[in-house]
Design a protein around this motif. Structure first.
Motif, short mmCIF file in Angstrom:
data_model
loop_
_atom_site.label_atom_id
_atom_site.label_comp_id
_atom_site.label_asym_id
_atom_site.label_seq_id
_atom_site.Cartn_x
_atom_site.Cartn_y
_atom_site.Cartn_z
N ASN A 1 -5.06 -5.82 5.54
CA ASN A 1 -3.98 -6.73 5.20
C ASN A 1 -4.03 -6.89 3.68
OD1 ASN A 1 -1.99 -8.64 5.17
ND2 ASN A 1 -3.27 -10.30 5.94
N GLU B 1 5.21 1.47 3.30
CA GLU B 1 5.04 0.77 4.58
C GLU B 1 4.44 -0.61 4.36
OE1 GLU B 1 2.62 3.43 6.90
OE2 GLU B 1 4.07 5.05 6.67
N GLN B 2 3.51 -0.70 3.43
CA GLN B 2 2.88 -1.99 3.15
C GLN B 2 3.85 -2.94 2.45
OE1 GLN B 2 -0.17 -2.71 4.53
NE2 GLN B 2 0.30 -0.70 5.41
N GLU C 1 6.96 -3.14 3.17
CA GLU C 1 7.73 -3.69 4.30
C GLU C 1 6.96 -4.80 5.02
OE1 GLU C 1 10.91 -2.87 4.99
OE2 GLU C 1 10.78 -1.67 3.17
N LYS C 2 5.64 -4.77 4.94
CA LYS C 2 4.81 -5.79 5.58
C LYS C 2 4.56 -6.99 4.66
CE LYS C 2 2.36 -2.54 8.55
NZ LYS C 2 1.04 -1.96 8.87
#
Length: 180
Positions: free
Chosen positions: A106, A139-140, A142-143
């Motif tokens: 995370n 991708e991260q 987007e998170k």
């Protein structure tokens, strides 16, 4: 070394990873991407001393990909410790084998500077490793992570390679910079 006290992980790829692989006990001396360059022995000795100091003090924070791409685009998995062909020359590094562990993290902030391969056309256009890192970063984003790919070479690969693919048209980052 200045960053290590303040980060969770540093992934070292490309030529910067080479002395770390040597200090981690991988028999890769023959595939040095700069072998034969004048003064390389002294340069490598200095780089290995720094790598050893970093490994001794921050081994849990250092990640080095073990999938190495050669000049003929063959991939060798260093974890298998198979003999490396005599004519193998390192040109790229892939994070494919690290993806599962990386995706479990995370991340608040991710910076990327460099390229993982010899991306220049005259050196073979090795962009797969860099594209993997940029795709992971997107991708991260987007998170909710703050993501900053940087350096002129990185942005060149992003614009001239990744964004020209179907999957790469939608990559997004918090900020992009040519500054390393």
């Amino acid at each position: 070394e200045a960053l290590l006290p303040n980060v969770e992980k540093i992934i070292l790829g490309g030529a910067m990873a080479f002395p770390f692989l040597l200090e981690m006990g991988y028999d890769v001396a023959s595939i040095d991407p700069f072998k034969g360059r004048g003064g390389r022995d002294k340069e490598m000795a200095d780089e290995r001393r720094i790598a050893r100091r970093i490994i001794d003090n921050y081994s849990q924070k250092i990640v080095v990909p073990k999938l190495i791409v050669g000049i003929d685009r063959a991939v060798i998995d260093l974890k298998q410790r198979a003999p490396i062909p005599v004519d193998f020359v390192m040109r790229d590094m892939l994070i494919t084998d690290l993806r599962q562990d990386l995706e479990a993290g995370n991340y608040r902030t991710i910076f990327f500077n460099g390229t993982f391969g010899a991306y220049e056309a005259e050196l073979g256009g090795f962009v797969e490793g860099t594209n993997e890192v940029l795709s992971f970063m997107s991708e991260q984003t987007e998170k909710g992570s703050i993501t900053v790919p940087g350096g002129g070479d990185t942005i060149t690969v992003l614009e001239k390679s990744l964004r020209k693919t179907e999957a790469g048209r939608n990559v997004r980052f918090t900020h992009e910079t040519t500054g390393g």
